[in-house]
Structure formats: structure tokens, C-alpha cells
Scaffold this motif. Structure first.
Motif, PDB file in Angstrom:
ATOM      1  N   GLU A  90       0.913  -1.374  -0.012  1.00 57.94           N
ATOM      2  CA  GLU A  90       0.039   0.072   0.025  1.00 57.94           C
ATOM      3  C   GLU A  90       1.031   1.215  -0.098  1.00 57.94           C
ATOM      4  O   GLU A  90       0.386   2.230  -0.804  1.00 57.94           O
ATOM      5  CB  GLU A  90      -0.881   0.016   1.195  1.00 57.94           C
ATOM      6  CG  GLU A  90      -1.820   1.245   1.096  1.00 57.94           C
ATOM      7  CD  GLU A  90      -2.910   1.272   2.467  1.00 57.94           C
ATOM      8  OE1 GLU A  90      -3.374   2.028   2.997  1.00 57.94           O
ATOM      9  OE2 GLU A  90      -3.033   0.179   3.260  1.00 57.94           O
ATOM     10  N   ILE A  93       2.742   1.561  -3.593  1.00 53.37           N
ATOM     11  CA  ILE A  93       1.899   2.015  -4.473  1.00 53.37           C
ATOM     12  C   ILE A  93       1.498   3.434  -4.338  1.00 53.37           C
ATOM     13  O   ILE A  93       1.404   4.152  -5.257  1.00 53.37           O
ATOM     14  CB  ILE A  93       0.588   1.377  -4.582  1.00 53.37           C
ATOM     15  CG1 ILE A  93       0.740  -0.201  -5.007  1.00 53.37           C
ATOM     16  CG2 ILE A  93      -0.542   1.850  -5.297  1.00 53.37           C
ATOM     17  CD1 ILE A  93      -0.272  -1.105  -4.798  1.00 53.37           C
ATOM     18  N   GLY A 103      -2.177   6.778 -11.790  1.00 54.61           N
ATOM     19  CA  GLY A 103      -3.331   6.379 -11.088  1.00 54.61           C
ATOM     20  C   GLY A 103      -3.221   5.259 -10.259  1.00 54.61           C
ATOM     21  O   GLY A 103      -2.019   4.471 -10.409  1.00 54.61           O
ATOM     22  N   GLN A 104      -4.167   4.905  -9.101  1.00 52.57           N
ATOM     23  CA  GLN A 104      -3.876   3.727  -8.452  1.00 52.57           C
ATOM     24  C   GLN A 104      -3.694   2.430  -9.192  1.00 52.57           C
ATOM     25  O   GLN A 104      -2.936   1.637  -8.922  1.00 52.57           O
ATOM     26  CB  GLN A 104      -5.044   3.514  -7.357  1.00 52.57           C
ATOM     27  CG  GLN A 104      -4.780   2.421  -6.536  1.00 52.57           C
ATOM     28  CD  GLN A 104      -5.708   2.661  -5.244  1.00 52.57           C
ATOM     29  OE1 GLN A 104      -6.527   3.522  -4.980  1.00 52.57           O
ATOM     30  NE2 GLN A 104      -5.532   1.640  -4.151  1.00 52.57           N
ATOM     31  N   ASP A 105      -4.538   2.176 -10.359  1.00 51.97           N
ATOM     32  CA  ASP A 105      -4.803   0.992 -11.201  1.00 51.97           C
ATOM     33  C   ASP A 105      -3.357   0.689 -11.856  1.00 51.97           C
ATOM     34  O   ASP A 105      -2.703  -0.318 -11.634  1.00 51.97           O
ATOM     35  CB  ASP A 105      -5.824   0.881 -11.988  1.00 51.97           C
ATOM     36  CG  ASP A 105      -7.094   0.544 -11.513  1.00 51.97           C
ATOM     37  OD1 ASP A 105      -7.104   0.320 -10.388  1.00 51.97           O
ATOM     38  OD2 ASP A 105      -8.250   1.113 -12.090  1.00 51.97           O
ATOM     39  N   GLU A 106      -2.757   1.942 -12.402  1.00 53.42           N
ATOM     40  CA  GLU A 106      -1.342   2.025 -13.221  1.00 53.42           C
ATOM     41  C   GLU A 106      -0.309   1.715 -12.287  1.00 53.42           C
ATOM     42  O   GLU A 106       0.293   0.845 -12.374  1.00 53.42           O
ATOM     43  CB  GLU A 106      -1.338   3.132 -14.082  1.00 53.42           C
ATOM     44  CG  GLU A 106      -0.356   3.127 -15.028  1.00 53.42           C
ATOM     45  CD  GLU A 106       0.076   4.497 -15.588  1.00 53.42           C
ATOM     46  OE1 GLU A 106       0.700   4.276 -16.586  1.00 53.42           O
ATOM     47  OE2 GLU A 106      -0.666   5.480 -15.297  1.00 53.42           O
ATOM     48  N   LYS A 108      -0.459   0.044  -9.294  1.00 51.87           N
ATOM     49  CA  LYS A 108      -0.469  -1.442  -9.103  1.00 51.87           C
ATOM     50  C   LYS A 108      -0.219  -2.298  -9.964  1.00 51.87           C
ATOM     51  O   LYS A 108       0.510  -3.082  -9.784  1.00 51.87           O
ATOM     52  CB  LYS A 108      -2.206  -1.683  -8.636  1.00 51.87           C
ATOM     53  CG  LYS A 108      -2.238  -3.139  -8.317  1.00 51.87           C
ATOM     54  CD  LYS A 108      -2.327  -3.374  -6.833  1.00 51.87           C
ATOM     55  CE  LYS A 108      -2.789  -5.019  -6.462  1.00 51.87           C
ATOM     56  NZ  LYS A 108      -1.909  -5.775  -6.367  1.00 51.87           N
ATOM     57  N   HIS A 109      -0.448  -2.107 -11.245  1.00 48.42           N
ATOM     58  CA  HIS A 109       0.017  -2.697 -12.417  1.00 48.42           C
ATOM     59  C   HIS A 109       1.584  -2.669 -12.364  1.00 48.42           C
ATOM     60  O   HIS A 109       2.160  -3.993 -12.434  1.00 48.42           O
ATOM     61  CB  HIS A 109      -0.477  -2.176 -13.569  1.00 48.42           C
ATOM     62  CG  HIS A 109       0.202  -2.844 -14.834  1.00 48.42           C
ATOM     63  ND1 HIS A 109      -0.023  -4.080 -15.245  1.00 48.42           N
ATOM     64  CD2 HIS A 109       1.282  -2.447 -15.741  1.00 48.42           C
ATOM     65  CE1 HIS A 109       0.652  -4.323 -16.334  1.00 48.42           C
ATOM     66  NE2 HIS A 109       1.325  -3.403 -16.806  1.00 48.42           N
ATOM     67  N   ASP A 112       2.790  -5.018  -9.307  1.00 50.22           N
ATOM     68  CA  ASP A 112       2.512  -6.192  -9.565  1.00 50.22           C
ATOM     69  C   ASP A 112       3.739  -6.890 -10.635  1.00 50.22           C
ATOM     70  O   ASP A 112       4.217  -8.067 -10.460  1.00 50.22           O
ATOM     71  CB  ASP A 112       1.236  -6.745 -10.324  1.00 50.22           C
ATOM     72  CG  ASP A 112       0.247  -6.436  -8.981  1.00 50.22           C
ATOM     73  OD1 ASP A 112       0.576  -6.332  -7.873  1.00 50.22           O
ATOM     74  OD2 ASP A 112      -1.066  -6.322  -9.340  1.00 50.22           O
TER      75      ASP A 112
END
Length: 121
Positions: A90, A93, A103-106, A108-109, A112
Motif C-alpha cells: 500500500e 503504491i 493512477g492507483q490501477d497503473e 498497482k500494475h 505487480d
């Protein structure tokens, strides 16, 4: 040759006929030892081997690719460094989001992707 004489500010609308040969020459003159990967470089910047392209377009695409690679390497370093320090996913990120305007999704990508690559090594 004009680029070598004038430096980074050089820009020309002149078309390059033998793009692969020019890139190979610039790499050799800059001291790059791996001049055999020119085809991959051209593919990465979406230029065909003998496609006619303007000098400025070639250099802009080359610079853009370098910036993208540097950005990805910076994100990878941030992730690895923070993992070594014991930071949580967290927190890492959030740092990616803030430091790289993601952004949060990017974010996180990238997190990962990096952790999967590290696990594979």
C-alpha cells in the motif's frame, strides 16, 4: 553528420533513406558496444528498417523511448528499494502514484509486474 556537429539542438526535415545504417553509425560513434540490436531499437520506436523518416522524427522517437525506459527503471528501483526497507504494498503504491503521477490501477500494475519479475529471478 549535421547532428554531430550541432548537438542536441539539431533538427531537420530532411528525410533519412537508410535509417538502420544511420542509427548503427550514431550508436558506434557514441561508444555503444551493442550495435547489432538496431533492428530491435527501430522496432521499439515503430520505425521500419528502410522507412523514409525525417531526422527530427527519428530523434524524437528515440528520446521518447529512452525517457520511457528511464521512467520504468525508476519505478522498478523505487519498488525494490522500498521492499528492501520492509514497506507495505500500500505504501509503495502510494509512493508510485505520487512520484510518477500514476493512477492507483497503473501503480498497482507496475508494482505487480515488478514483483513478479523479481520472483522469477
Amino acid at each position: 553528420m549535421d547532428y554531430l556537429a550541432e548537438g542536441n539542438n539539431y533538427c531537420s526535415d530532411r528525410e533519412i533513406v537508410h535509417t538502420e545504417a544511420l542509427v548503427r553509425m550514431i550508436m558506434a560513434l557514441s561508444g555503444d558496444q551493442d550495435v547489432d540490436n538496431v533492428e530491435k531499437i527501430l522496432k521499439d520506436i515503430n520505425v521500419e528498417k528502410e522507412e523514409k523518416i525525417k531526422v527530427c522524427e527519428l530523434f524524437e522517437q528515440y528520446v521518447r523511448k529512452g525517457r520511457q525506459e528511464g521512467r520504468q527503471e525508476g519505478m522498478r528501483f523505487l519498488i525494490m528499494d522500498n521492499l528492501e526497507e520492509g514497506k507495505t504494498e500500500e505504501i509503495i503504491i502510494k509512493k508510485l502514484m505520487r512520484g510518477f503521477s500514476l493512477g492507483q490501477d497503473e501503480a498497482k500494475h507496475y508494482y505487480d509486474q515488478c514483483t513478479m519479475e523479481m520472483a522469477a529471478d
